[in-house]
Motif scaffolding. Structure first.
Motif, PDB file in Angstrom:
ATOM      1  N   SER A  37       0.810  -1.220   0.000  1.00  0.00           N
ATOM      2  CA  SER A  37       0.000   0.000   0.000  1.00  0.00           C
ATOM      3  C   SER A  37       0.842   1.268   0.000  1.00  0.00           C
ATOM      4  O   SER A  37       0.337   2.343  -0.323  1.00  0.00           O
ATOM      5  CB  SER A  37      -0.946   0.003   1.204  1.00  0.00           C
ATOM      6  OG  SER A  37      -0.217  -0.065   2.418  1.00  0.00           O
ATOM      7  N   ARG A  38       2.115   1.146   0.386  1.00  0.00           N
ATOM      8  CA  ARG A  38       2.994   2.331   0.359  1.00  0.00           C
ATOM      9  C   ARG A  38       4.280   1.993  -0.388  1.00  0.00           C
ATOM     10  O   ARG A  38       5.349   1.881   0.196  1.00  0.00           O
ATOM     11  CB  ARG A  38       3.269   2.830   1.779  1.00  0.00           C
ATOM     12  CG  ARG A  38       2.039   3.430   2.427  1.00  0.00           C
ATOM     13  CD  ARG A  38       2.393   4.263   3.633  1.00  0.00           C
ATOM     14  NE  ARG A  38       2.871   3.447   4.741  1.00  0.00           N
ATOM     15  CZ  ARG A  38       3.323   3.944   5.897  1.00  0.00           C
ATOM     16  NH1 ARG A  38       3.378   5.250   6.085  1.00  0.00           N
ATOM     17  NH2 ARG A  38       3.728   3.131   6.854  1.00  0.00           N
ATOM     18  N   TYR A  66       6.873   3.302  -3.284  1.00  0.00           N
ATOM     19  CA  TYR A  66       7.299   4.577  -3.859  1.00  0.00           C
ATOM     20  C   TYR A  66       8.359   4.354  -4.934  1.00  0.00           C
ATOM     21  O   TYR A  66       9.231   3.489  -4.809  1.00  0.00           O
ATOM     22  CB  TYR A  66       7.848   5.511  -2.766  1.00  0.00           C
ATOM     23  CG  TYR A  66       6.783   5.892  -1.772  1.00  0.00           C
ATOM     24  CD1 TYR A  66       5.905   6.934  -2.033  1.00  0.00           C
ATOM     25  CD2 TYR A  66       6.616   5.162  -0.601  1.00  0.00           C
ATOM     26  CE1 TYR A  66       4.901   7.263  -1.127  1.00  0.00           C
ATOM     27  CE2 TYR A  66       5.617   5.471   0.313  1.00  0.00           C
ATOM     28  CZ  TYR A  66       4.757   6.526   0.036  1.00  0.00           C
ATOM     29  OH  TYR A  66       3.750   6.831   0.921  1.00  0.00           O
ATOM     30  N   GLU A 113       3.261  13.209  -2.908  1.00  0.00           N
ATOM     31  CA  GLU A 113       2.843  11.822  -2.752  1.00  0.00           C
ATOM     32  C   GLU A 113       2.159  11.283  -4.003  1.00  0.00           C
ATOM     33  O   GLU A 113       2.387  10.140  -4.405  1.00  0.00           O
ATOM     34  CB  GLU A 113       1.895  11.725  -1.544  1.00  0.00           C
ATOM     35  CG  GLU A 113       1.506  10.326  -1.139  1.00  0.00           C
ATOM     36  CD  GLU A 113       2.487   9.692  -0.168  1.00  0.00           C
ATOM     37  OE1 GLU A 113       2.175   8.610   0.356  1.00  0.00           O
ATOM     38  OE2 GLU A 113       3.566  10.282   0.080  1.00  0.00           O
ATOM     39  N   ARG A 156       3.861   7.745  -5.383  1.00  0.00           N
ATOM     40  CA  ARG A 156       3.272   6.487  -4.888  1.00  0.00           C
ATOM     41  C   ARG A 156       2.584   5.783  -6.048  1.00  0.00           C
ATOM     42  O   ARG A 156       1.821   6.386  -6.792  1.00  0.00           O
ATOM     43  CB  ARG A 156       2.286   6.780  -3.764  1.00  0.00           C
ATOM     44  CG  ARG A 156       1.608   5.551  -3.190  1.00  0.00           C
ATOM     45  CD  ARG A 156       0.818   5.915  -1.941  1.00  0.00           C
ATOM     46  NE  ARG A 156      -0.084   4.822  -1.567  1.00  0.00           N
ATOM     47  CZ  ARG A 156      -1.407   4.837  -1.745  1.00  0.00           C
ATOM     48  NH1 ARG A 156      -1.989   5.898  -2.289  1.00  0.00           N
ATOM     49  NH2 ARG A 156      -2.136   3.809  -1.387  1.00  0.00           N
ATOM     50  N   ASP A 172       1.892  -2.604   4.694  1.00  0.00           N
ATOM     51  CA  ASP A 172       1.807  -1.152   4.854  1.00  0.00           C
ATOM     52  C   ASP A 172       3.179  -0.506   5.026  1.00  0.00           C
ATOM     53  O   ASP A 172       3.291   0.701   5.135  1.00  0.00           O
ATOM     54  CB  ASP A 172       0.922  -0.820   6.057  1.00  0.00           C
ATOM     55  CG  ASP A 172       0.590   0.658   6.136  1.00  0.00           C
ATOM     56  OD1 ASP A 172       0.185   1.230   5.104  1.00  0.00           O
ATOM     57  OD2 ASP A 172       0.751   1.259   7.220  1.00  0.00           O
ATOM     58  N   VAL A 178       6.801   1.071   4.181  1.00  0.00           N
ATOM     59  CA  VAL A 178       7.332   1.876   3.084  1.00  0.00           C
ATOM     60  C   VAL A 178       8.335   1.032   2.304  1.00  0.00           C
ATOM     61  O   VAL A 178       9.307   0.523   2.870  1.00  0.00           O
ATOM     62  CB  VAL A 178       8.009   3.150   3.619  1.00  0.00           C
ATOM     63  CG1 VAL A 178       8.709   3.907   2.496  1.00  0.00           C
ATOM     64  CG2 VAL A 178       6.983   4.052   4.309  1.00  0.00           C
ATOM     65  N   ARG A 232      10.845   9.774   2.041  1.00  0.00           N
ATOM     66  CA  ARG A 232       9.545   9.497   2.658  1.00  0.00           C
ATOM     67  C   ARG A 232       9.740   8.448   3.744  1.00  0.00           C
ATOM     68  O   ARG A 232      10.264   7.355   3.486  1.00  0.00           O
ATOM     69  CB  ARG A 232       8.579   8.982   1.605  1.00  0.00           C
ATOM     70  CG  ARG A 232       7.209   8.524   2.130  1.00  0.00           C
ATOM     71  CD  ARG A 232       6.378   9.710   2.609  1.00  0.00           C
ATOM     72  NE  ARG A 232       4.955   9.392   2.625  1.00  0.00           N
ATOM     73  CZ  ARG A 232       4.287   8.902   3.669  1.00  0.00           C
ATOM     74  NH1 ARG A 232       4.937   8.633   4.803  1.00  0.00           N
ATOM     75  NH2 ARG A 232       2.988   8.679   3.587  1.00  0.00           N
ATOM     76  N   ASP A 258       7.805   6.712   7.472  1.00  0.00           N
ATOM     77  CA  ASP A 258       6.466   6.340   7.904  1.00  0.00           C
ATOM     78  C   ASP A 258       5.625   7.566   8.221  1.00  0.00           C
ATOM     79  O   ASP A 258       4.421   7.593   7.943  1.00  0.00           O
ATOM     80  CB  ASP A 258       6.572   5.435   9.130  1.00  0.00           C
ATOM     81  CG  ASP A 258       5.215   4.962   9.608  1.00  0.00           C
ATOM     82  OD1 ASP A 258       4.563   4.202   8.876  1.00  0.00           O
ATOM     83  OD2 ASP A 258       4.811   5.362  10.722  1.00  0.00           O
ATOM     84  N   HIS A 261       2.714  13.480   7.658  1.00  0.00           N
ATOM     85  CA  HIS A 261       1.610  12.673   7.151  1.00  0.00           C
ATOM     86  C   HIS A 261       0.688  12.164   8.254  1.00  0.00           C
ATOM     87  O   HIS A 261      -0.428  11.730   7.953  1.00  0.00           O
ATOM     88  CB  HIS A 261       2.155  11.504   6.325  1.00  0.00           C
ATOM     89  CG  HIS A 261       2.390  11.874   4.893  1.00  0.00           C
ATOM     90  ND1 HIS A 261       1.560  11.485   3.886  1.00  0.00           N
ATOM     91  CD2 HIS A 261       3.350  12.643   4.318  1.00  0.00           C
ATOM     92  CE1 HIS A 261       1.990  11.982   2.734  1.00  0.00           C
ATOM     93  NE2 HIS A 261       3.083  12.678   2.976  1.00  0.00           N
TER      94      HIS A 261
END
Length: 469
Positions: A54-55, A57, A337, A341, A359, A361, A415, A417, A434
């Motif tokens: 989900s994260r 990059y 973002e 992402r 979840d 990074v 980036r 958490d 964030h």
């Protein structure tokens, strides 16, 4: 002669095929990523059968640099010519350049095939029309590097083509979006799909003797947003949510004027000034996502029909994000973002559970070492900036504490958490918290100097790796 970075192969019994699916300009605009108005059943099903990150990059909000990082597992140059520049280094001194991901697998007996847009140019060639066999983007990496063009005549034409052979000559004369309604209307990705299915069948015939690494690159949803009407029908009467951070940011940022988008024929309309037009743009982007999803489904169905599902690791990857009006940007190239992402889904039957959602990074540079471990049981790769994600996919957070993602372009970004730090070339910094500001609306750098200093040191240390290459 193998490039630097290859290692002698040991036990080959556990090798698996690799199917890498790359989708151009695909942000996490998918139902499985929580965008419930998107029709993406095939990618959603793939996510339910494997692991969704989900994260995830990318390293750069532009195609060439992002694909360089993914294909080499290394931080690299920020421009679209990154892989062509690497090819020049190989020509000058082959022993100085580490093996790319496809070359690593090829050196271990895999048949490596690329169809469509995997490196920056579809088909991986340079020249005026991107079809010069003397200008290879990734020399020695692919057994076959293919880009069917049909009525679009050459890869450059297909890259920015609309229905039935329309080629971009002057962007201002080409519609920014289109939905062809005829039953016989065709887009370039139709040819990419057909070639990919042919290659998959051919590779299946020899898979008992040699595993394969097949990379399939679909162009849509890259501009112009052209897709068949049957994909647009899902959105004609759909209600799309408002963009919550649509205002142009104040102060110094990586905001840009969306030149690539604005150069197209827009019937005199500006999506930043015309909310109805903005919705139409977003709906046509969504149609392109559904078109890409339908093509992905056809490839995966053929993999199943050939009986290769259990012996193949599948990766679906978006090369970067894309702004659809967030921060009044219509495009990529920023360091927010929305531009950095992108989707990452990995399915490895018997190795990774189904319906896993990570979840943590993670970065595109992590894909190379992850595939080496999943497909070839190889965990030692010197010289890569990325880390294998296998332990994380198994639910372990060991080694991911404090993980961060580095991106670069007109500035540099890291980036974590909780934060995104952006450092401009003149030393100006942006910091977004964030935890309180997921839309990246408020630069709080002046309020958190200790965070700025800590993340700046982390960013500098990470970027120092790529300066040595």
């Amino acid at each position: 002669m193998p490039l630097v970075g290859t290692l002698a192969w040991g036990d080959e019994d556990g090798r698996r095929n690799v199917l890498l699916i790359c989708i151009d300009d695909l942000r996490p605009e998918l139902n499985c990523y929580g965008v419930d108005y998107i029709h993406s059943p095939n990618i959603d099903q793939l996510a339910s059968q494997g692991c969704l990150f989900s994260r995830h990059y990318v390293q750069a909000p532009t195609c060439g640099a992002s694909r360089y990082a993914m294909l080499t597992g290394q931080y690299g140059p920020a421009g679209n010519n990154a892989l062509f520049d690497r090819a020049k280094r190989i020509a000058a001194d082959p022993g100085s350049v580490a093996a790319s991901m496809p070359r690593w697998f090829r050196d271990r007996g895999y048949t490596t095939v690329s169809v469509g847009k995997i490196s920056h140019h579809p088909g991986g060639r340079g020249g005026k029309d991107w079809d010069d066999d003397q200008a290879i983007e990734m020399p020695g990496d692919w057994d076959r590097h293919l880009m069917p063009t049909g009525p679009w005549r050459h890869p450059r034409g297909a890259m920015h083509g609309l229905a039935n052979g329309e080629i971009r000559v002057d962007a201002s004369q080409m519609d920014v979006f289109q939905s062809a309604s005829g039953s016989g209307d065709r887009y370039p990705d139709d040819l990419v799909l057909e070639e990919s299915l042919d290659e998959l069948r051919l590779l299946a015939e020899g898979s008992d003797e040699s595993p394969f690494f097949l990379a399939v690159g679909f162009i849509r949803p890259h501009l112009p947003f052209g897709a068949p009407e049957k994909d647009m029908v899902h959105y004609r009467n759909a209600d799309l949510p408002l963009v919550k951070n649509a205002a142009k940011p104040e102060g110094k940022t990586t905001w840009h004027r969306s030149g690539e988008f604005m150069n197209y024929h827009r019937w005199g309309k500006d999506p930043n000034q015309d909310s109805e037009f903005a919705i139409q743009v977003r709906k046509h982007y969504a149609a392109c996502v559904t078109y890409a999803d339908r093509n992905v489904g056809a490839v995966l169905a053929e993999l199943d029909r050939l009986g290769l599902r259990d012996s193949t690791v599948v990766v679906l990857w978006g090369d970067h994000g894309w702004h659809l009006g967030e921060h009044a940007i219509w495009g990529k190239h920023a360091l927010y973002e929305d531009a950095l992402r992108s989707p990452l889904i990995i399915r490895a039957p018997g190795q990774v559970g189904e319906g896993v959602n990570v979840d943590a990074v993670v970065e595109s540079i992590d894909i190379f070492p992850t595939l080496c471990e999943l497909a070839a049981s190889h965990t030692l790769l010197d010289g890569l900036d990325g880390d294998s994600l296998v332990e994380v996919m198994h639910g372990s957070e060991r080694g991911r504490a404090g993980q961060s993602a580095v991106s670069y372009g007109k500035a540099n970004s890291i980036r974590t958490d909780a934060f995104r730090l952006i450092v401009h070339k003149d030393g100006f910094v942006e910091l977004y918290d964030h935890r309180a500001d997921p839309l990246e609306l408020s630069n709080v750098a002046s309020e958190h100097p200790e965070v700025v200093n800590r993340l700046s040191r982390m960013l500098e240390e990470r970027l120092s790796r790529k300066r040595t290459r």
